[in-house]
Write an enzyme that holds these catalytic residues in place. Structure first.
Site, PDB file in Angstrom:
ATOM      1  N   ILE A 115     -11.737  10.419 -31.063  1.00  0.00           N
ATOM      2  CA  ILE A 115     -12.072  10.317 -32.489  1.00  0.00           C
ATOM      3  C   ILE A 115     -11.537  11.529 -33.245  1.00  0.00           C
ATOM      4  CG2 ILE A 115     -14.148   8.884 -32.494  1.00  0.00           C
ATOM      5  CD1 ILE A 115     -15.750  11.570 -32.578  1.00  0.00           C
ATOM      6  N   LYS A 161     -15.816   2.933 -37.419  1.00  0.00           N
ATOM      7  CA  LYS A 161     -16.503   2.341 -36.272  1.00  0.00           C
ATOM      8  C   LYS A 161     -16.897   0.888 -36.543  1.00  0.00           C
ATOM      9  CE  LYS A 161     -16.409   5.731 -33.257  1.00  0.00           C
ATOM     10  NZ  LYS A 161     -15.488   5.608 -32.099  1.00  0.00           N
ATOM     11  N   TYR A 173     -16.256   7.906 -41.061  1.00  0.00           N
ATOM     12  CA  TYR A 173     -16.407   7.687 -39.619  1.00  0.00           C
ATOM     13  C   TYR A 173     -17.138   6.370 -39.376  1.00  0.00           C
ATOM     14  CZ  TYR A 173     -18.388   8.506 -34.947  1.00  0.00           C
ATOM     15  OH  TYR A 173     -18.779   8.381 -33.645  1.00  0.00           O
ATOM     16  N   LEU A 187     -27.104   9.216 -30.259  1.00  0.00           N
ATOM     17  CA  LEU A 187     -26.846  10.656 -30.287  1.00  0.00           C
ATOM     18  C   LEU A 187     -26.600  11.175 -28.869  1.00  0.00           C
ATOM     19  CD1 LEU A 187     -26.650  13.252 -31.873  1.00  0.00           C
ATOM     20  CD2 LEU A 187     -29.130  13.484 -31.704  1.00  0.00           C
TER      21      LEU A 187
END
Ligand SMILES: *[C@@H]1O[C@H](CO)[C@@H](O)[C@H](O)[C@H]1NC(C)=O
Ligand SMILES: *[C@@H]1O[C@H](CO)[C@@H](O)[C@H](O)[C@H]1NC(C)=O
Length: 294
Positions: free
Chosen positions: A118, A187, A183, A217
């Site tokens: 990423i 995704k 972001y 997370l």
């Protein structure tokens, strides 16, 4: 409603049961490409595949890191396994075709492609500034377009071996997240594209599995630093990040078992039930856990 719940529960139990079916024979001898493997989950993925007997080629931008990761793979695997690296920057879309060819040359074929890299953007509000737009463009190139290009160039090779494509995504690809709007968008795009591609492959009787990994997370150094530098210590304490090593194992197992989606940690799965049934409550809860930037 009750019936739905019941079906969902059965699905989850079945899911668990399938995941426990993993044995390392599914990975041993497979030729695997892992992107974004210089650090974090990608690095741990390289180690997991190495420990389970696969041949591994990794890619990322930093050559010195790639060398270190490969050295570590060698100590964890055995001398029959092939290990190699390719230096590449996924902002350069034109390099993706060569990257795949290069990986195929090194491995003598390709069974599994794990797309994991990423572009990390700075956290912040979306202000519509020219800086925001240029950063969005880079994010979409690296986090989305390069995935599509790599998967497309790899597909002819992977197809020959009835192989797998594993796409590492995030809860941010299921629920819009503050401070990382770009972001999050990239995704979401992965879910749409690879969901559609999975259907097309089925329609055309091509036996390539596509596994989308929805991760919560995860305690990678990068994620922890980004959140704590942005004053999000509360969320770090409240959620308790999952270990990158366990996460990599879950991703590898999901790919090997050809499951449609991996949710890790499992709490992500429950969070997503809220998304469809009471999105306002989920949004409220996420706002409650998130601090204003300092
Ligand atoms: C958007 O641009 C503003 C102003 O340049 C900046 O403060 C903010 O951090 C940017 N947000 C993101 C997500 O890049
Ligand atoms: C791939 O799967 C097809 C049918 O699903 C089968 O006919 C073929 O032999 C398989 N090829 C390999 C290399 O396993």
């Amino acid at each position: 409603m009750i019936l739905k719940l019941f079906v969902v529960m059965c699905g989850m139990i079945l899911g668990h049961w399938l995941i426990d079916d993993f044995d390392s024979g599914l990975v041993k001898g497979k030729r695997v490409l892992v992107t974004g493997a210089s650090t974090g989950i990608g690095e741990q993925l390289a180690y997991q595949y190495a420990e389970h007997g696969a041949h591994v080629v990794i890619t990322a931008r930093r050559e010195n890191r790639l060398k270190e990761v490969i050295e570590e793979c060698k100590t964890r695997g055995n001398k029959d396994q092939k290990f190699g690296y390719i230096v590449g920057d996924m902002l350069d879309i034109d390099s993706t075709e060569n990257l795949i060819k290069n990986a195929v040359d090194k491995l003598g074929g390709l069974d599994v492609v794990v797309l994991n890299h990423i572009l990390l953007n700075t956290l912040g509000f979306w202000e519509g500034s020219s800086h925001n737009f240029s950063s969005l463009e880079r994010i979409m190139t690296v986090n989305f377009h390069s995935y599509v290009h790599l998967a497309s160039h790899a597909l002819p090779y992977v197809e020959k071996n009835n192989g797998s494509i594993v796409v590492v995504s995030s809860v941010a690809g299921k629920v819009g997240q503050m401070y990382v709007t770009g972001y999050s968008a990239s995704k979401f795009a992965l879910g749409g594209f690879f969901g559609g591609l999975r259907q097309e492959l089925r329609m055309r009787n091509r036996d390539v599995s596509i596994t989308l990994c929805t991760l919560g997370l995860i305690g990678t150094e990068t994620a922890i630093n980004a959140l704590s530098n942005f004053g999000q210590d509360f969320i770090l304490k409240a959620v308790g990040p999952a270990s990158p090593r366990d996460t990599a194992l879950a991703v590898m197992k999901g790919g090997a078992l050809r499951v449609r989606e991996v949710f890790y940690p499992e709490s992500v799965y429950y969070q997503l039930l809220f998304r469809d049934w009471c999105p306002e409550i989920l949004d409220y809860f996420i706002r409650w856990m998130t601090s204003m930037p300092e």
